[in-house]
Design a protein around this motif. Structure first.
Motif, PDB file in Angstrom:
ATOM      1  N   ALA A   5      -4.652  33.642  61.413  1.00 57.87           N
ATOM      2  CA  ALA A   5      -4.323  33.398  62.813  1.00 57.87           C
ATOM      3  C   ALA A   5      -3.450  32.154  62.931  1.00 57.87           C
ATOM      4  N   ALA A   6      -3.608  31.229  61.988  1.00 58.82           N
ATOM      5  CA  ALA A   6      -2.821  29.995  61.982  1.00 58.82           C
ATOM      6  C   ALA A   6      -2.599  29.556  60.544  1.00 58.82           C
ATOM      7  N   VAL A   7      -1.490  28.861  60.338  1.00 54.76           N
ATOM      8  CA  VAL A   7      -1.162  28.340  59.014  1.00 54.76           C
ATOM      9  C   VAL A   7      -0.747  26.882  59.166  1.00 54.76           C
ATOM     10  N   PHE A   8      -1.407  26.014  58.393  1.00 55.37           N
ATOM     11  CA  PHE A   8      -1.022  24.599  58.344  1.00 55.37           C
ATOM     12  C   PHE A   8       0.030  24.433  57.254  1.00 55.37           C
ATOM     13  N   PHE A   9       1.133  23.816  57.592  1.00 54.56           N
ATOM     14  CA  PHE A   9       2.150  23.436  56.621  1.00 54.56           C
ATOM     15  C   PHE A   9       2.058  21.925  56.515  1.00 54.56           C
ATOM     16  N   MET A  10       1.498  21.465  55.405  1.00 57.29           N
ATOM     17  CA  MET A  10       1.176  20.047  55.272  1.00 57.29           C
ATOM     18  C   MET A  10       2.168  19.352  54.344  1.00 57.29           C
ATOM     19  N   PHE A  11       2.477  18.103  54.705  1.00 56.69           N
ATOM     20  CA  PHE A  11       3.348  17.286  53.872  1.00 56.69           C
ATOM     21  C   PHE A  11       2.817  15.860  53.889  1.00 56.69           C
ATOM     22  N   ASP A  12       3.158  15.127  52.859  1.00 57.22           N
ATOM     23  CA  ASP A  12       2.706  13.751  52.682  1.00 57.22           C
ATOM     24  C   ASP A  12       3.698  12.818  53.377  1.00 57.22           C
ATOM     25  N   LEU A  13       3.252  12.136  54.415  1.00 56.30           N
ATOM     26  CA  LEU A  13       4.129  11.242  55.174  1.00 56.30           C
ATOM     27  C   LEU A  13       4.702  10.107  54.326  1.00 56.30           C
ATOM     28  N   SER A  14       4.051   9.787  53.226  1.00 51.57           N
ATOM     29  CA  SER A  14       4.537   8.689  52.379  1.00 51.57           C
ATOM     30  C   SER A  14       5.499   9.185  51.297  1.00 51.57           C
ATOM     31  N   ARG A  15       5.697  10.510  51.225  1.00 51.56           N
ATOM     32  CA  ARG A  15       6.635  11.099  50.252  1.00 51.56           C
ATOM     33  C   ARG A  15       7.516  12.109  50.977  1.00 51.56           C
ATOM     34  N   PRO A  16       8.639  11.660  51.543  1.00 51.24           N
ATOM     35  CA  PRO A  16       9.500  12.525  52.354  1.00 51.24           C
ATOM     36  C   PRO A  16       9.940  13.815  51.674  1.00 51.24           C
ATOM     37  N   ALA A  17      10.039  13.837  50.364  1.00 54.36           N
ATOM     38  CA  ALA A  17      10.461  15.054  49.662  1.00 54.36           C
ATOM     39  C   ALA A  17       9.490  16.197  49.906  1.00 54.36           C
ATOM     40  N   THR A  18       8.235  15.884  50.184  1.00 58.12           N
ATOM     41  CA  THR A  18       7.256  16.948  50.425  1.00 58.12           C
ATOM     42  C   THR A  18       7.555  17.688  51.729  1.00 58.12           C
ATOM     43  N   LEU A  19       8.187  17.012  52.666  1.00 60.41           N
ATOM     44  CA  LEU A  19       8.565  17.678  53.918  1.00 60.41           C
ATOM     45  C   LEU A  19       9.633  18.729  53.642  1.00 60.41           C
ATOM     46  N   SER A  20      10.546  18.430  52.753  1.00 62.84           N
ATOM     47  CA  SER A  20      11.595  19.395  52.414  1.00 62.84           C
ATOM     48  C   SER A  20      11.015  20.668  51.817  1.00 62.84           C
ATOM     49  N   SER A  21       9.928  20.562  51.069  1.00 64.50           N
ATOM     50  CA  SER A  21       9.331  21.754  50.445  1.00 64.50           C
ATOM     51  C   SER A  21       8.675  22.673  51.474  1.00 64.50           C
ATOM     52  N   VAL A  22       8.413  22.149  52.660  1.00 66.00           N
ATOM     53  CA  VAL A  22       7.812  22.960  53.729  1.00 66.00           C
ATOM     54  C   VAL A  22       8.738  24.112  54.114  1.00 66.00           C
ATOM     55  N   LYS A  23      10.042  23.920  54.023  1.00 64.91           N
ATOM     56  CA  LYS A  23      11.010  24.955  54.412  1.00 64.91           C
ATOM     57  C   LYS A  23      10.728  26.283  53.713  1.00 64.91           C
ATOM     58  N   GLU A  24      10.610  26.239  52.399  1.00 61.81           N
ATOM     59  CA  GLU A  24      10.415  27.474  51.635  1.00 61.81           C
ATOM     60  C   GLU A  24       9.046  28.087  51.908  1.00 61.81           C
ATOM     61  N   TRP A  25       8.015  27.247  51.993  1.00 64.16           N
ATOM     62  CA  TRP A  25       6.669  27.761  52.283  1.00 64.16           C
ATOM     63  C   TRP A  25       6.649  28.436  53.655  1.00 64.16           C
ATOM     64  N   TYR A  26       7.289  27.809  54.621  1.00 64.57           N
ATOM     65  CA  TYR A  26       7.343  28.381  55.972  1.00 64.57           C
ATOM     66  C   TYR A  26       8.098  29.715  55.954  1.00 64.57           C
ATOM     67  N   ARG A  27       9.241  29.742  55.293  1.00 63.65           N
ATOM     68  CA  ARG A  27      10.041  30.967  55.242  1.00 63.65           C
ATOM     69  C   ARG A  27       9.220  32.116  54.647  1.00 63.65           C
ATOM     70  N   GLN A  28       8.556  31.853  53.548  1.00 67.51           N
ATOM     71  CA  GLN A  28       7.758  32.879  52.882  1.00 67.51           C
ATOM     72  C   GLN A  28       6.574  33.312  53.756  1.00 67.51           C
ATOM     73  N   ALA A  29       5.841  32.361  54.308  1.00 68.97           N
ATOM     74  CA  ALA A  29       4.665  32.674  55.118  1.00 68.97           C
ATOM     75  C   ALA A  29       5.056  33.427  56.386  1.00 68.97           C
ATOM     76  N   HIS A  30       6.122  32.990  57.016  1.00 62.48           N
ATOM     77  CA  HIS A  30       6.567  33.630  58.255  1.00 62.48           C
ATOM     78  C   HIS A  30       7.022  35.069  57.993  1.00 62.48           C
ATOM     79  N   ALA A  31       7.621  35.314  56.840  1.00 58.88           N
ATOM     80  CA  ALA A  31       8.032  36.673  56.480  1.00 58.88           C
ATOM     81  C   ALA A  31       6.813  37.578  56.292  1.00 58.88           C
TER      82      ALA A  31
END
Length: 143
Positions: A32-58
């Motif tokens: 029903a819901a999906v958390f896409f989590m990233f580490d605020l102290s490591r900005p590169a982890t936010l960039s990895s959210v793109k692919e996870w979101y794309r895959q999950a949303h598909a």
């Protein structure tokens, strides 16, 4: 309990490593819901959210996406310029994802309960009574 109904959360953590991407269908298909989590102290982890979101949303476009920045307690110690950039990028991602944005710290119990209140409100189409927190550098609650 929510309106005299027991609500159960089934939470899966794939850890963000690419080798777990193959498990995504097992986790997301009926979510029903999906958390896409990233580490605020490591900005590169936010960039990895793109692919996870794309895959999950598909796999499940009906699931409510929630963008969650973790380790807020570490984030507040970063230089202001770095915090501002992370904040700007996270807001941009959340907007594209049409997702609430929540900054949390499990160590200091910042917004952890509020995160679940937002999920419940979104999943059950309820009015969320929390106050939004939108200031740059603050523990964001944007929903």
């Amino acid at each position: 309990m929510l309106r005299n109904t027991e609500v159960t959360f089934s939470i899966w953590d794939l850890g963000g490593q690419r080798e777990f991407l193959s498990m995504l269908p097992l986790v997301v298909n009926d979510a029903a819901a999906v958390f896409f989590m990233f580490d605020l102290s490591r900005p590169a982890t936010l960039s990895s959210v793109k692919e996870w979101y794309r895959q999950a949303h598909a796999l499940n476009s009906r699931a409510i996406s929630i963008l969650v920045g973790t380790k807020y307690d570490t984030y507040v110690g970063l230089p202001a310029e770095e915090r501002n950039e992370i904040d700007r990028k996270a807001r941009k991602y959340a907007k594209v994802m049409k997702a609430p944005l929540v900054f949390t710290s499990s160590t200091h119990s910042v917004n952890v309960q509020n995160l679940y209140k937002i999920v419940l409100a979104k999943v059950f189409d309820l009015r969320c009574t929390l106050d939004k927190i939108t200031g740059v550098g603050e523990p964001l609650l944007v929903f």
